[in-house]
Each structure stands twice: as structure tokens, then as C-alpha cells.
Design an enzyme around this catalytic site. Structure first.
Site, PDB file in Angstrom:
ATOM      1  CE1 TYR A 154      -3.431   2.629   0.665  1.00 32.61           C
ATOM      2  CE2 TYR A 154      -2.326   3.289   2.394  1.00 32.61           C
ATOM      3  CZ  TYR A 154      -3.057   3.488   1.668  1.00 32.61           C
ATOM      4  OH  TYR A 154      -4.697   4.579   1.619  1.00 32.61           O
ATOM      5  CE  LYS A 173       0.399   6.003   8.573  1.00 38.92           C
ATOM      6  NZ  LYS A 173      -0.241   6.190   7.646  1.00 38.92           N
ATOM      7  CG  ASP A 214       6.088   3.948   0.687  1.00 37.97           C
ATOM      8  OD1 ASP A 214       5.613   4.107   2.066  1.00 37.97           O
ATOM      9  OD2 ASP A 214       4.506   4.319   0.241  1.00 37.97           O
TER      10      ASP A 214
HETATM   11  N1  HOZ Z   1      -0.539   3.060   5.884  1.00 35.03           N
HETATM   12  C1  HOZ Z   1      -1.227   3.349   7.034  1.00 35.03           C
HETATM   13  C2  HOZ Z   1      -2.395   1.477   6.671  1.00 35.03           C
HETATM   14  N2  HOZ Z   1      -1.714   0.927   7.079  1.00 35.03           N
HETATM   15  C3  HOZ Z   1      -2.376   4.753   7.088  1.00 35.03           C
HETATM   16  C4  HOZ Z   1      -3.692   4.271   7.683  1.00 35.03           C
HETATM   17  C5  HOZ Z   1      -5.729   4.688   6.687  1.00 35.03           C
HETATM   18  O1  HOZ Z   1      -5.371   5.009   5.597  1.00 35.03           O
HETATM   19  O2  HOZ Z   1      -5.741   5.256   7.531  1.00 35.03           O
END
Ligand code: HOZ
Length: 425
Positions: free
Chosen positions: A141, A264, A236
Site C-alpha cells: 500500500y 507520519k 516507501d
Molecule cells: N498506512 C496506514 C495503514 N497501514 C494508513 C492508515 C490509514 O489509511 O488511515
């Protein structure tokens, strides 16, 4: 007001009652807890129930919630104004520190989220190579920009939409999907698209289909394939950056990327992201070069102050990394022992302070393995742990995050809860 009442109000005005699908708890069969406050390793809901927190705002709270130097830096910055839309010292300080901490990083550009960082890094890769296509890995992701919502992990996978509607066929067509930990699948795509691949983007530790460590040689192999094909390698590091080591996955695994994206964690809990790389690549970005990318709130003084305080602490206290890694190992081996004693097949994948328990008897080394785990059992486990005071990501396809604020007592209490919950699975 209690969580249920808030959720009832929320679903009327927010899609699914949430502002990010990963919080919805739909797939584990419950409603989200509304959080009132957090401190150290604990989070507290509006009903006043306290939980040991393994979400850590999805990673950035590596030093725990309300970490005094970060909180104090924010208080001070707030007193000087919330946003200038103009350069400030903290953004130079944090960029210098990042360049010092991360191998190969010469320049960075601050943005507001990991999604933005990835979107921008891909533009840089396309701009400097003059090529169109991107290789990503199924189940990884990289935020919610159009071209990355192809075989995406995290909430997209949890919610059953790894290929999002609303992404045009031409955009999706430029994203090629390989299999994580499978170099042959990358070779096949590079051979089928000669001279067309601008970048290979990867989570160095896959952590959005649950945690999956890279096999020995996988990252190095990607480096070689990129060198041979002229594609850029993008790490990433939204999850692994400043978490696995001061220099992130590049330092931890000893493999250099051409471009790196952060999220973050470099905001200490404030909305921040960044991308960076060599001077040669980054000087292609506006206003130095012709690749445009911008943002009014980028380098925001309050967010920069928070991030700077967090990174400064990590830089000055490398023992944090040993500590969180040991806690991760303690939790992982405890969970394995409990499951084994109950005869419940699990795989606990752990890399330093990141871990996931998969309910399956087969080692999970890629997307197919993660998807084959027992989601029903995971949901029962999740609900039991939550009821027992352990707050983790409400999905099989996410990581648990340890922080420096977690104590050995937190781990023992978590394992005691797991012991009881496994008895009901
Ligand atoms: N990378 C986060 C989930 N693994 C993102 C959290 C979100 O989408 O709020």
C-alpha cells in the site's frame, strides 16, 4: 457521549462513520471506539476505558503518545502562529537532520502525507527517466493516489477493493503488479516492458498486507534489476522510515534506494510526509527544475516542530531501536508459545517493532499467503483482545506497532489477555 452514539451520528455525516476506512472495524464485526486521549503506551476511549495501544496512530508514535519533548515543541510553535505559507527555520533543521540520518539522502521535499509523498516521488521518477510505467507489488500500500490503488493493501484489501473504482483504465494500465518476494515476477514485467518502467516502488518490509519481511536477497535483487533496466528504485518508508533504524530500511537492510518516501513518523503525530533522494534527482523538482509539486501547508511550522523534536530524540537515543526491537521479539515469541500450547496454527511475522499474527499454518511470505489466513478467527481474536484492553489494528492486513513507551509489563499483560482469548478461539 459514548462510542456507539457517536458512531450513530458519524455514519449520517461521514462515509462509513469514519475519515479513513481502516478505522471502521467493519471486517472484525464491531464498531470503532471513539478515542478521547492517549498517553505513553495507552489510549483511552470516550467511555473512559484504557487500552494498551499497538496502533500508535499507524506508526508515528514511536516514542509513545504525548511524548514530552514533542508536546513541548508543539506548544512553543503554536504560540508563534499556526501557518505562514512561507519558509521557517524548523523545516531547514529537520531536512538537515534527515539528510544526516538517512544514507544516500541529499535533499528532501516536505509534503503533508505519505500519499502525497508517493504521488510526488512517482512524478519525479517519470520526470527524470522520461518513462511511463511503474511496478508495484500486490498487497503493498502506497497511499490512495490513483496509480497506487491497484492491487493495494491496507484498508483497500481489508474492505475487498484492492483495485479501486474511480481509477481510469489508462492510469491503472501504467501500474504493473509484481509479487512481493518474487524477483522473477519483476524480471518478467521488465522484459515485457523494455525501456518503459520508470520506477519499482516497494515497502521494504511489507506491512499493509500484515507484516511480511523481505526474503534474503529480495531488496538487493530489486536494486540490481533497477540498475540493469534504468528504472529508479523507490522505497516507501512511510512505515519503516526512522522505525527500523535511524536510517530506516536502507540502513537496516544495507540496500540503497534512489528515492525514498516518508509519512507520519516524521511529523511525530502531525500530518507530515516527505520524499527525497540524491541532489541530481531532487533538483529536478520545482522551482529548481521542471517537475512541479507544491503545497501551502508543506513545511508547516507546528508540524515541523513536532517532527524535529521526535527525530532529534531518535537521533540522540539510538538505544530506542534496541528497546523496541526487543519488545517486538518478546511479544512475538509469547504469542507463538500461547498459540502452540493451544494447538492453534499461527504465523507471527515480526521485524523489529512491527508484527502481525496470521491465523494460518503456512508461512506467510507474500500476498497469496496473507490472503489465505483465517479472517474469521482473526476477527474473533481481535474482539477478544479489545475486550481485554488491547487496542490493535482492526484488520488482518495491518501491523502492530511497538513504541519506546511500551513496558515489559504492557507486554506481559497483553500476553495474559492473549492467553485467555486463545482459549476461546
Ligand atoms: N498506512 C496506514 C495503514 N497501514 C494508513 C492508515 C490509514 O489509511 O488511515
Amino acid at each position: 457521549m459514548d462510542s456507539h452514539t457517536l458512531f450513530e451520528r458519524a455514519v449520517k455525516v461521514l462515509p462509513g462513520g469514519v475519515n479513513s476506512p481502516v478505522r471502521a472495524c467493519k471486517n472484525v464485526g464491531c464498531e470503532p471506539r471513539f478515542i478521547e486521549k492517549a498517553d505513553g503506551s495507552h489510549i483511552c476511549d470516550v467511555e473512559g476505558r484504557t487500552y494498551i495501544d499497538y496502533v500508535g496512530s499507524w506508526g508515528p508514535m514511536i516514542l509513545g503518545h504525548n511524548f514530552p519533548p514533542v508536546a513541548e515543541a508543539v506548544r512553543q510553535a503554536v504560540g508563534n502562529g499556526l501557518s505562514f505559507g512561507a519558509p521557517c527555520q524548523a523545516e531547514v533543521d529537520i531536512a538537515e537532520l534527515m539528510v544526516q540520518m538517512v544514507p544516500g539522502l541529499e535533499m528532501v521535499r516536505m509534503v503533508n502525507s505519505g500519499t502525497e509523498a508517493v504521488m510526488s516521488a512517482l512524478r519525479v521518477a517519470r520526470g527524470v527517466t522520461g518513462r511511463t510505467k511503474i511496478i508495484k507489488f500486490a498487497g503493498c500500500y502506497h497511499g490512495h493516489s490513483d496509480s497506487m490503488l491497484v492491487k493495494a493493501g491496507s484498508g483497500a484489501l481489508t474492505g475487498g477493493s484492492p483495485d479501486s473504482k474511480g481509477v481510469t483504465a489508462s492510469t491503472a494500465g501504467d501500474t504493473l503488479t509484481a509479487q512481493y518476494n518474487d524477483l522473477d515476477s519483476v524480471v518478467a514485467l521488465l522484459e515485457a516492458n523494455p525501456g518503459q518502467v520508470a520506477a519499482v516502488i516497494v515497502e521494504p518490509v511489507a506491512a499493509n498486507m500484515g507484516v511480511i519481511p523481505p526474503k534474503k536477497g529480495f531488496l538487493k535483487g530489486l536494486r540490481q534489476l533497477c540498475d540493469q533496466s534504468g528504472a529508479l528504485l523507490i522505497f516507501d518508508e512511510v512505515i519503516t522510515g526512522f522505525r527500523l533504524a535511524p536510517g530506516g530500511a536502507q540502513e537496516y537492510f544495507g540496500v540503497r534506494a534512489d528515492l525514498v518516501t516518508y509519512g507520519k513518523i516524521i511529523g511525530g503525530g502531525m500530518p507530515v510526509g516527505a520524499y527525497g533522494g540524491s541532489r541530481a534527482h531532487m533538483e529536478q523538482v520545482a522551482p529548481c527544475g521542471p517537475i512541479y509539486q507544491a503545497g501551502t501547508l508543506s513545511g508547516n511550522p507546528v508540524a515541523m516542530a513536532a517532527g524535529l523534536a521526535q527525530l532529534t530524540y531518535l537521533h540522540e537515543h539510538p538505544e530506542v531501536y534496541t528497546n523496541i526491537s526487543q519488545k517486538g521479539a518478546m511479544l512475538a515469541s509469547g504469542l507463538r508459545q500461547i498459540a502452540e500450547a493451544r494447538g492453534i496454527p499461527v504465523q507471527v511475522n515480526q521485524v523489529s517493532s512491527l508484527l502481525t499474527i496470521f491465523f494460518t499454518e503456512t508461512p506467510v511470505t507474500g500476498y497469496a499467503g496473507a490472503c489465505a489466513s483465517d479472517l474469521e478467527r482473526f476477527a474473533r481474536y481481535y474482539r477478544g483482545m479489545l475486550a481485554g484492553g488491547v487496542y490493535a489494528a482492526p484488520s488482518q492486513f495491518e501491523a502492530m506497532f511497538l513504541s519506546n513507551a511500551h513496558t515489559a509489563d504492557d507486554i506481559v499483560r497483553t500476553l495474559n489477555t492473549a492467553e485467555r482469548v486463545f482459549g476461546t478461539l
